[in-house]
Design an enzyme around this catalytic site. Structure first.
Site, PDB file in Angstrom:
ATOM      1  N   LYS A  13       0.834  -1.210   0.000  1.00 48.16           N
ATOM      2  CA  LYS A  13       0.000   0.000   0.000  1.00 48.16           C
ATOM      3  C   LYS A  13       0.869   1.260   0.000  1.00 48.16           C
ATOM      4  CE  LYS A  13      -2.004  -1.173   3.933  1.00 48.16           C
ATOM      5  NZ  LYS A  13      -1.344  -2.442   4.259  1.00 48.16           N
ATOM      6  N   ARG A  90      -9.953   0.626   8.761  1.00 49.18           N
ATOM      7  CA  ARG A  90      -9.550  -0.740   9.122  1.00 49.18           C
ATOM      8  C   ARG A  90     -10.631  -1.477   9.881  1.00 49.18           C
ATOM      9  NH1 ARG A  90      -3.608   0.371   9.021  1.00 49.18           N
ATOM     10  NH2 ARG A  90      -2.570  -1.614   9.338  1.00 49.18           N
ATOM     11  N   ARG A 129      11.988  -5.115   4.972  1.00 50.22           N
ATOM     12  CA  ARG A 129      11.764  -3.703   4.616  1.00 50.22           C
ATOM     13  C   ARG A 129      12.680  -2.763   5.387  1.00 50.22           C
ATOM     14  NH1 ARG A 129       5.783  -1.612   5.364  1.00 50.22           N
ATOM     15  NH2 ARG A 129       6.019  -2.561   7.386  1.00 50.22           N
ATOM     16  N   ARG A 163      11.143  -0.263  11.095  1.00 53.28           N
ATOM     17  CA  ARG A 163      10.034  -0.014  12.007  1.00 53.28           C
ATOM     18  C   ARG A 163      10.069  -0.961  13.207  1.00 53.28           C
ATOM     19  NH1 ARG A 163       4.778   0.436   8.214  1.00 53.28           N
ATOM     20  NH2 ARG A 163       3.944  -0.821   9.901  1.00 53.28           N
ATOM     21  N   ARG A 174      -0.370  -8.660  13.445  1.00 48.58           N
ATOM     22  CA  ARG A 174      -0.985  -7.665  12.545  1.00 48.58           C
ATOM     23  C   ARG A 174      -1.838  -8.362  11.492  1.00 48.58           C
ATOM     24  NH1 ARG A 174       4.426  -4.753  11.086  1.00 48.58           N
ATOM     25  NH2 ARG A 174       3.290  -3.830   9.353  1.00 48.58           N
TER      26      ARG A 174
END
Ligand code: AP5
Length: 219
Positions: A13, A90, A129, A163, A174
């Site tokens: 996203k 969400r 990431r 992160r 998650r």
């Protein structure tokens, strides 16, 4: 043109929103980024959100609804050709609040673009990431490395960050939150007839191409 980029954690996203921001001038509204900024600034709700985010759970609806509502009032958003909601809504309560907010502002949603990705791919995407500490450009150890090792393609910085919630245990939590609370929203938007699906398992460039095709079909 106002769209939602929809999908599980790691679906792409943020990567795609940044590309659309550049190509179309749309503004990326990422509740995750806004919450991380609040955590970094140590604001009241940032303190509350930090613990929840590190556990991989969802921050209370009223917090994120207020953040988005305030952001939609800012001049850059008002003057933009449209917005990309990234990571919002969400829950059904957030989706209903968004409908109400948009109606009050005379805005509408043009499409909900669902990035279809297998759960198995997501852990690898998220744990690999990293992000430029200066300009925020996102990278991946395997799928999107900087052109020159250790140097950001966009701004030349040599500092990168990861992160706090990008570890395997939190990613699984998650994903659970996504399937339990967020995925049901696809049906909510299917009833409105605005869901468009793209193959989120394709390469980053190919996903961009498919999304651009969807957006072209709307205008
Ligand atoms: P948030 O920041 O929204 O995180 P997320 O939804 O978990 O999504 P990510 O940012 O992890 O993934 P992405 O889809 O943007 O993937 P990316 O493009 O980076 O939320 C974090 C937390 O904040 C939540 O857990 C919650 O606590 C809280 N929160 C936020 N919004 C909330 C809300 N509305 N309500 C309540 N709580 C909220 O891609 C991932 C990696 O894969 C990158 O390295 C990229 O290079 C790579 N990649 C991307 N696309 C591809 C591809 N096609 N092929 C190969 N690699 C790819």
């Amino acid at each position: 043109m106002n769209i939602i980029l929809f999908g599980p954690p790691g679906a792409g996203k943020g990567t795609q929103a940044k590309r659309l921001q550049k190509s179309r001038g749309l503004i990326q509204l990422s509740t995750g980024d806004m919450l991380r900024a609040a955590v970094a600034a140590g604001t009241e709700y940032g303190k509350k959100a930090k613990e929840i985010m590190e556990k991989g759970e969802l921050v209370p609806d009223e917090v994120v609804i207020n953040i988005i509502s305030d952001r939609l009032e800012e001049d850059d958003v008002k003057n933009a050709p449209g917005v990309i909601f990234d990571g919002f809504p969400r829950t059904v309560a957030q989706a209903e609040a968004l409908d109400k907010m948009l109606a009050e502002k005379g805005m509408k949603l043009d499409a909900v673009i669902v990035l279809d990705v297998d759960d198995d791919a997501l852990v690898e995407r998220i744990t690999g990431r990293f992000t430029c500490a200066k300009c925020g450009k996102g990278y991946h150890e395997k799928f999107e490395r900087p052109k020159v090792e250790g140097v950001c393609d966009e701004c030349g910085s040599t500092e990168f960050t990861r992160r706090a919630d990008d570890n395997e245990e939190t990613v699984r939590q998650r994903l659970e939150a996504y399937h339990a609370q967020t995925a049901p929203l696809i049906e909510y938007y299917e009833k409105a007839g605005i869901v468009k699906r793209v193959d989120g398992m394709a390469s980053i460039d190919e996903v961009t191409r498919q999304i651009e095709q969807v957006l072209d079909s709307l205008s």
